[in-house]
Design a protein around this motif. Structure first.
Motif, mmCIF file in Angstrom:
data_model
loop_
_atom_site.group_PDB
_atom_site.id
_atom_site.type_symbol
_atom_site.label_atom_id
_atom_site.label_comp_id
_atom_site.label_asym_id
_atom_site.label_seq_id
_atom_site.Cartn_x
_atom_site.Cartn_y
_atom_site.Cartn_z
ATOM 1 N N LEU A 129 0.820 -1.212 0.000
ATOM 2 C CA LEU A 129 0.000 0.000 0.000
ATOM 3 C C LEU A 129 0.854 1.263 0.000
ATOM 4 C CD1 LEU A 129 -2.829 -0.982 2.538
ATOM 5 C CD2 LEU A 129 -3.102 -0.550 0.086
ATOM 6 N N ILE A 130 1.936 1.245 0.776
ATOM 7 C CA ILE A 130 2.760 2.445 0.922
ATOM 8 C C ILE A 130 3.737 2.621 -0.234
ATOM 9 C CG2 ILE A 130 4.489 3.596 2.363
ATOM 10 C CD1 ILE A 130 3.200 2.294 4.798
ATOM 11 N N TYR A 131 4.416 1.535 -0.592
ATOM 12 C CA TYR A 131 5.492 1.636 -1.584
ATOM 13 C C TYR A 131 5.117 1.090 -2.958
ATOM 14 C CZ TYR A 131 8.414 2.591 2.496
ATOM 15 O OH TYR A 131 8.943 3.123 3.640
ATOM 16 N N GLY A 132 3.996 0.382 -3.041
ATOM 17 C CA GLY A 132 3.608 -0.213 -4.306
ATOM 18 C C GLY A 132 4.302 -1.545 -4.517
ATOM 19 N N PRO A 133 3.868 -2.310 -5.529
ATOM 20 C CA PRO A 133 4.452 -3.636 -5.767
ATOM 21 C C PRO A 133 5.806 -3.613 -6.480
ATOM 22 C CG PRO A 133 2.768 -3.170 -7.394
ATOM 23 C CD PRO A 133 2.762 -1.999 -6.446
ATOM 24 N N GLN A 134 6.187 -2.462 -7.027
ATOM 25 C CA GLN A 134 7.411 -2.397 -7.815
ATOM 26 C C GLN A 134 8.656 -2.505 -6.927
ATOM 27 O OE1 GLN A 134 5.367 0.124 -7.313
ATOM 28 N NE2 GLN A 134 6.531 1.905 -6.608
ATOM 29 N N ALA A 135 9.722 -2.981 -7.536
ATOM 30 C CA ALA A 135 10.985 -3.138 -6.823
ATOM 31 C C ALA A 135 11.715 -1.797 -6.731
ATOM 32 C CB ALA A 135 11.866 -4.169 -7.519
#
Length: 297
Positions: free
Chosen positions: A121-127
């Motif tokens: 939620l905070i950082y997103g699924p991306q690396a």
């Protein structure tokens, strides 16, 4: 003869050094797990998510302009209070129940799921990534190797030695081992057992967060990184012996070397199953693992 030496130098040496650099980081993770189990009898299924949290805290601080070296110092100081609060608010609520092993396992597993979703939620699924703080490379055994990997081995070894000295050569470590051996007797002698429990959990969480920061420049930072890495750490703890610091150290270095060298002959996708197969064999032959619990070095 020269062909054999060349094979050792250019084929095996890079894999051995790479295995050592990953091994010390795995041992940091496994130390936190084995110390928590050795004292609290709690299998912390959220340990991998605390490892990921350390990496995410590092990414956040560095995005704000904080130096990697300052981050390396502050992340354990941030993670330790979080671990202390987690033990006080959650673990202690079920710790004295009849089925506490199952309850704490389910509780920490649920906490792991929640934390993973929070990261998404905070950082997103991306690396995400952290820039390597030490550039360049050095020649080791005739092979050019990144300086940061060498630094990782050095600082990891120093931390491992420091943890061993803390547990086995200080009065604080004596209190921890006394509480692990007989909490009632330790309490009667004035040891604040409940705070020792919470402090030990916090220390294990801080080690996991520190490992997350140290490995962030090597691997990407993503929400499920803890789940991927914790499986190897659990294998190390089980093979070495739940609660054994010496076991975590030896098993961590041996298993990562097996993983690194075996990747020369089999597909990398099979190196993890190989480690798990070794774990199964050890459990069949010696269910308690290779070494004893926390009370033993």
């Amino acid at each position: 003869m020269s062909g054999f030496i060349d094979t050792l130098q250019f084929v095996f040496a890079p894999q051995i050094i790479n295995g050592l650099s990953i091994g010390v980081a795995v041992v940091l993770m496994a130390l936190g797990l084995t110390i928590i189990f050795g004292l609290l009898d709690v299998i912390n299924m959220a340990h991998g998510e605390f490892y990921a949290l350390g990496a995410y805290v590092g990414v956040t601080l560095m995005a704000l302009g904080v130096s990697f070296w300052v981050v390396l110092l502050f992340v354990p100081l941030i993670m330790a209070p979080l671990g202390y609060v987690t033990e006080r608010l959650f673990i202690q609520r079920v710790f004295h129940q009849k089925d506490r092993h199952i309850l704490t396992l389910l509780l920490t597993f649920g906490l792991a799921i929640v934390l993973e979703d929070v990261y998404k939620l905070i950082y997103g699924p991306q690396a995400l990534s952290i820039k390597t703080p030490i550039g360049g490379g050095s020649e080791v055994l005739g092979v050019f190797f990144p300086n940061y990997r060498l630094f990782l081995m050095g600082i990891g070894a120093a931390i491992i030695v420091g943890v061993w000295l803390l547990v086995y050569r200080t009065s604080l470590g004596a209190m921890v081992r006394a509480a692990a051996f007989d909490k009632d007797m330790a309490s009667s002698l004035g040891v604040p057992v409940s705070h020792v429990y919470a402090g030990t959990f916090a220390f294990g969480v801080a080690l996991a967060g520190l490992a997350g920061v140290l490995l962030a420049p090597v691997y990407s930072v993503f929400p499920t990184m803890g789940k991927d890495f914790i499986l190897l750490a659990f294998s190390v703890v089980i093979v070495g012996g739940l609660g054994s610091i010496k076991g975590a150290l030896i098993a961590g270095l041996v298993l990562t070397q097996i993983q690194a060298i075996s990747s020369l002959y089999i597909s990398p996708s099979w190196t993890d199953p190989l480690v798990f197969a070794i774990m199964v064999v050890v459990l069949m032959i010696r269910p308690q693992g290779l070494f004893g619990r926390l009370g033993h070095a």
